[in-house]
Enzyme design. Structure first.
Site, PDB file in Angstrom:
ATOM      1  CG  ASN A  72     -13.519 -28.350 -20.521  1.00 26.90           C
ATOM      2  OD1 ASN A  72     -14.431 -29.145 -20.684  1.00 26.90           O
ATOM      3  ND2 ASN A  72     -12.759 -28.346 -19.428  1.00 26.90           N
TER       4      ASN A  72
ATOM      5  CB  THR B 275     -16.430 -35.652 -20.661  1.00 31.67           C
ATOM      6  OG1 THR B 275     -17.368 -36.602 -20.141  1.00 31.67           O
ATOM      7  CG2 THR B 275     -15.314 -36.388 -21.388  1.00 31.67           C
TER       8      THR B 275
ATOM      9  CG  ASP C   6     -16.951 -29.571 -17.596  1.00 33.68           C
ATOM     10  OD1 ASP C   6     -15.803 -29.512 -18.070  1.00 33.68           O
ATOM     11  OD2 ASP C   6     -17.883 -30.202 -18.114  1.00 33.68           O
TER      12      ASP C   6
ATOM     13  CG  ASP D 266      -6.589 -25.375 -22.232  1.00 38.25           C
ATOM     14  OD1 ASP D 266      -5.384 -25.554 -22.014  1.00 38.25           O
ATOM     15  OD2 ASP D 266      -7.459 -25.377 -21.330  1.00 38.25           O
TER      16      ASP D 266
ATOM     17  CG  HIS E 142     -10.827 -32.374 -19.472  1.00 44.87           C
ATOM     18  ND1 HIS E 142     -10.894 -33.292 -18.454  1.00 44.87           N
ATOM     19  CD2 HIS E 142      -9.513 -32.055 -19.605  1.00 44.87           C
ATOM     20  CE1 HIS E 142      -9.674 -33.519 -17.983  1.00 44.87           C
ATOM     21  NE2 HIS E 142      -8.827 -32.780 -18.669  1.00 44.87           N
TER      22      HIS E 142
ATOM     23  CD  GLU F  77      -3.873 -29.361 -22.587  1.00 47.21           C
ATOM     24  OE1 GLU F  77      -2.979 -29.358 -21.729  1.00 47.21           O
ATOM     25  OE2 GLU F  77      -4.958 -28.758 -22.437  1.00 47.21           O
TER      26      GLU F  77
END
Length: 477
Positions: A133, A175, A184, A214, A218, A264
């Site tokens: 991510n 996100t 990101d 992880d 997102h 997660e």
């Protein structure tokens, strides 16, 4: 379709269409039983895990989860301690600089291979913590190879990826902006997907057979906003990562059903849990919070500790009493004693469903000194080998196919997990001794527990005995 800030938002009708080959991880099968357990070898390096693989297997753990293994942020002299202003931080390996195996904390690719050989010898499945991510905070620390592979710096991140998330319940921010202010990554960039999947396939070639994703919540699913400003037309990262799609000739190298994968997906408002369930198992973070609240109150009275507090089926949930984040990040659980954690672990692991993860606290840690010996790479404390932990891990495997029946004393301090007519786990979370007198499915007779040899009696469908403070007992027929 509608547009917000240059972002394409999928219609409700489109969002309701499950991707092809989706697996139903929402409808609970009441006959399903889980038998596996995970040891989270948090901050243990490859040699430490390899050297302790026999201990891990003997303790009844069927899987071991490593910390991230990819190249990561590495300030000079900064990777010696778990937490120190000058000599390191555990979260450096949560800041990728390249998707190649090996870093200064975990060790080299060759050392990982040696660890994998040890895991194969003792029949322990290895899960690797992966985090596609984001990259390191310091974007200049990211390798040129990585930037070049994804088409340059301007192609690495989402169009708003350097903005820190302000509202985690806003799926646009959640996100497409930086979680925890970490930059990101544009996970929909095909060149990134290809580069990342080559890393995943390299891990699989070494024998890795599972992943913890992880910050999975997102990374967008199909119903989430699409970053058209970055040239994205579809949120398809999870389709690629789970082997439903290939990207530029690269595809997941083994059948996805052979892997244990969970994300997660920390629970909160507006999280599309059912849509994530199409792809992988999820973390039961709300249930962990309930267990810790029970421990803090030293009673389950007035609490629902039976419901899993999740929209996904419990057989697809990864469960814990505490995680590395609740211990090391916010210290939410760090004040709970090892004895308290162990009692809840026995209750959690004795249950029919969920896949429990045991967090390995630092060696030498106390309730005043959370970091203990404070050495990155070292093995954690001995709690993963405690006789009560070992007993319930093995009990869990023995109880395959046995349904649970949970009973709680009037004062909320005694918890009994009956498993068919084959076994029972008894837990006293109280600070003082308690008398046990609860209904059981065990046949009439006298039983001795697996660890202490303590005697219990069953008469007329009731299990009776005396329980020491903060102690657990395992009975089998």
């Amino acid at each position: 379709m509608s547009y917000i800030k240059g972002i394409l938002v999928a219609s409700a009708a489109f969002a309701a269409i499950a991707p092809a080959a989706a697996k139903d991880r929402v409808t609970h099968n009441p006959d399903a039983t889980n038998t596996e357990t995970i040891l989270h070898a948090w901050s243990w390096n490859f040699p430490a895990i390899a050297e302790n693989m026999k201990n891990i297997a003997d303790a009844g753990f069927t899987m071991v989860q490593t910390s991230p293994v990819q190249q990561c942020y590495n300030p000079e002299g900064g990777s010696k301690k778990l937490f120190d202003e000058k000599e390191g931080n555990w979260y450096y390996y949560y800041q990728p600089t390249d998707w190649k195996i090996g870093n200064q904390i975990m060790g080299s690719r060759d050392q990982m291979k040696q660890m994998m050989d040890s895991a194969a010898k003792y029949n322990v499945r290895v899960i690797v913590d992966v985090l596609p991510n984001h990259t390191a905070f310091d974007v200049d620390a990211v390798s040129e190879d990585f930037y070049n592979a994804v088409g340059g710096r301007d192609k690495m991140y989402h169009s708003q990826g350097l903005n820190p998330v302000q509202d985690y319940n806003d799926r646009y921010q959640c996100t497409l902006w930086g979680s925890g202010a970490l930059p990101d990554v544009n996970t929909e960039n095909k060149d990134f997907q290809k580069y990342y999947m080559e890393f995943v396939n390299d891990l699989l070639s070494l024998g890795v057979r599972g992943f913890r994703y992880d910050t999975a919540k997102h990374i967008g699913v199909h119903s989430d906003p699409v970053d058209t400003a970055a040239g994205v037309t579809e949120n398809d990262f999870w389709d690629v990562a789970t082997g439903r799609k290939s990207v530029k000739g690269v595809k997941l190298a083994v059948p996805y059903d052979e892997l244990f994968v969970y994300g997660e997906v920390l629970q909160d408002r507006n999280v599309p849990e059912a849509e994530y369930a199409d792809y992988f198992g999820q973390t039961a973070s709300s249930y962990g919070h309930v267990l810790r609240e029970m421990l803090e109150k030293r009673s389950a009275k007035g609490m629902d500790v039976i419901n899993w507090h999740h929209s996904a089926a419990p057989e697809y949930l990864t469960t814990w009493v505490e995680s590395h984040d609740t211990y090391a990040n916010a210290h939410e659980s760090a004040g709970l004693t090892d004895d308290q954690i162990r009692t809840a672990w026995v209750f959690l692991t004795a249950r029919q469903n969920g896949v429990p993860l045991f967090f390995s606290r630092p060696a030498g840690s106390t309730r005043q000194a959370y970091w203990g010996d404070n050495i990155l790479g070292a093995r954690g404390n001995d709690e993963f080998m405690h006789p009560e932990v070992v007993a319930v891990n093995k009990f869990r495997q023995q109880m395959d196919g046995q349904k649970e029946d949970i009973r709680i004393s009037d004062n909320g301090q005694v918890l009994l997990v009956n498993r068919g007519k084959k076994g029972a786990a008894i837990v006293n979370i109280g600070e003082f001794a308690n008398a046990l007198d609860l209904p059981t499915t065990l046949p009439n007779g006298t039983y001795k527990d697996e660890v202490y040899g303590h005697e219990f009696k069953v008469k007329n469908g009731r299990l009776q005995g005396i329980l020491a403070p903060e102690r657990t007992y395992i009975l089998t027929k």
